[in-house]
Design a protein around this motif. Structure first.
Motif, PDB file in Angstrom:
ATOM      1  N   ALA A 153       0.814  -1.222   0.000  1.00  0.00           N
ATOM      2  CA  ALA A 153       0.000   0.000   0.000  1.00  0.00           C
ATOM      3  C   ALA A 153       0.847   1.271   0.000  1.00  0.00           C
ATOM      4  CB  ALA A 153      -0.947  -0.001   1.189  1.00  0.00           C
ATOM      5  N   ASN A 154       2.037   1.220   0.588  1.00  0.00           N
ATOM      6  CA  ASN A 154       2.875   2.417   0.699  1.00  0.00           C
ATOM      7  C   ASN A 154       4.112   2.348  -0.192  1.00  0.00           C
ATOM      8  OD1 ASN A 154       1.412   3.847   2.892  1.00  0.00           O
ATOM      9  ND2 ASN A 154       1.826   1.928   3.945  1.00  0.00           N
ATOM     10  N   LEU A 155       4.029   1.553  -1.260  1.00  0.00           N
ATOM     11  CA  LEU A 155       5.181   1.391  -2.145  1.00  0.00           C
ATOM     12  C   LEU A 155       4.921   2.000  -3.516  1.00  0.00           C
ATOM     13  CD1 LEU A 155       6.230  -2.305  -1.420  1.00  0.00           C
ATOM     14  CD2 LEU A 155       7.095  -0.202  -0.357  1.00  0.00           C
ATOM     15  N   ASP A 156       5.970   2.543  -4.099  1.00  0.00           N
ATOM     16  CA  ASP A 156       5.898   2.995  -5.482  1.00  0.00           C
ATOM     17  C   ASP A 156       5.860   1.764  -6.381  1.00  0.00           C
ATOM     18  OD1 ASP A 156       8.838   2.471  -6.619  1.00  0.00           O
ATOM     19  OD2 ASP A 156       8.996   3.155  -4.526  1.00  0.00           O
ATOM     20  N   PRO A 157       5.489   1.912  -7.652  1.00  0.00           N
ATOM     21  CA  PRO A 157       5.352   0.748  -8.535  1.00  0.00           C
ATOM     22  C   PRO A 157       6.616  -0.104  -8.663  1.00  0.00           C
ATOM     23  CG  PRO A 157       4.267   2.638  -9.516  1.00  0.00           C
ATOM     24  CD  PRO A 157       5.000   3.148  -8.301  1.00  0.00           C
ATOM     25  N   VAL A 158       7.796   0.509  -8.710  1.00  0.00           N
ATOM     26  CA  VAL A 158       9.037  -0.261  -8.836  1.00  0.00           C
ATOM     27  C   VAL A 158       9.284  -1.079  -7.570  1.00  0.00           C
ATOM     28  CG1 VAL A 158      11.554  -0.093  -9.059  1.00  0.00           C
ATOM     29  CG2 VAL A 158      10.078   1.283 -10.535  1.00  0.00           C
ATOM     30  N   SER A 159       9.107  -0.460  -6.402  1.00  0.00           N
ATOM     31  CA  SER A 159       9.299  -1.172  -5.139  1.00  0.00           C
ATOM     32  C   SER A 159       8.257  -2.273  -4.974  1.00  0.00           C
ATOM     33  CB  SER A 159       9.221  -0.198  -3.956  1.00  0.00           C
ATOM     34  OG  SER A 159      10.286   0.732  -4.017  1.00  0.00           O
TER      35      SER A 159
END
Length: 173
Positions: A118-124
């Motif tokens: 939920a708190n990650l950017d798409p790459v992460s």
């Protein structure tokens, strides 16, 4: 398995019940053994919950690990220096990925993940999904129950998908 549902439908409570952290009715089996026949502390090692907001009891991340996690940090795109940083300086997404690593060091059979991306950017997010597939799900006796409001295409394609509504799980056909 991916479980979706509106906020407040009980997805997190379901994970807590499966982890034997709250009283619940019903029967849960792991490798044909009843949850009630296994010591609760042992059950929680086998069936490990990583909550949306994990707790931290040591001042730095590294103090929470009993093994070397350098290779895993690289796979997750986290700097090796993160283990020396005070927990309060880490982002929510960094804490979430570290909490998953912390859970994995106990070699559980089932990971219960409450909104892990939920708190990650798409790459992460992509790195975490691939990491879990490569390092956890490749073991034939391992499973993940993943709660997600907005599951990624990667998760939808690989998981058995369910929706929780009105206290009932229904499968997506």
């Amino acid at each position: 398995m991916c479980i979706q549902g509106a906020s407040g439908t009980g997805k997190s409570l379901l994970l807590k019940a499966l982890a034997d952290l709250i009283p619940a009715q019903g029967e849960v089996l792991l490798q044909n053994q009843k949850q009630t026949d296994i010591e609760p502390s042992q059950w929680r090692r086998y069936v490990t919950l990583v909550p949306a907001m994990p707790s931290w009891w040591h001042p730095t991340a590294g103090e929470h690990f009993s093994c070397n996690i350098d290779n895993y940090l690289t796979q997750l795109g986290l700097p090796h220096s993160i283990v020396q940083q005070p927990i309060h300086t880490l982002s929510t997404g960094e804490k979430q990925r570290l909490a998953i690593l912390r859970a994995l060091q106990h070699n559980p059979y089932v990971l219960l993940l409450d909104e892990p991306t939920a708190n990650l950017d798409p790459v992460s997010q992509s790195r975490l999904e691939q990491f879990l597939f490569d390092n956890f799900l490749q073991q034939t006796d391992r499973s993940i129950i993943w709660v997600a409001h907005h599951p990624s295409p990667w998760l939808v394609d690989r998981a058995q998908n369910f929706t929780l509504h009105g206290g009932c799980l229904s499968g997506d056909d």
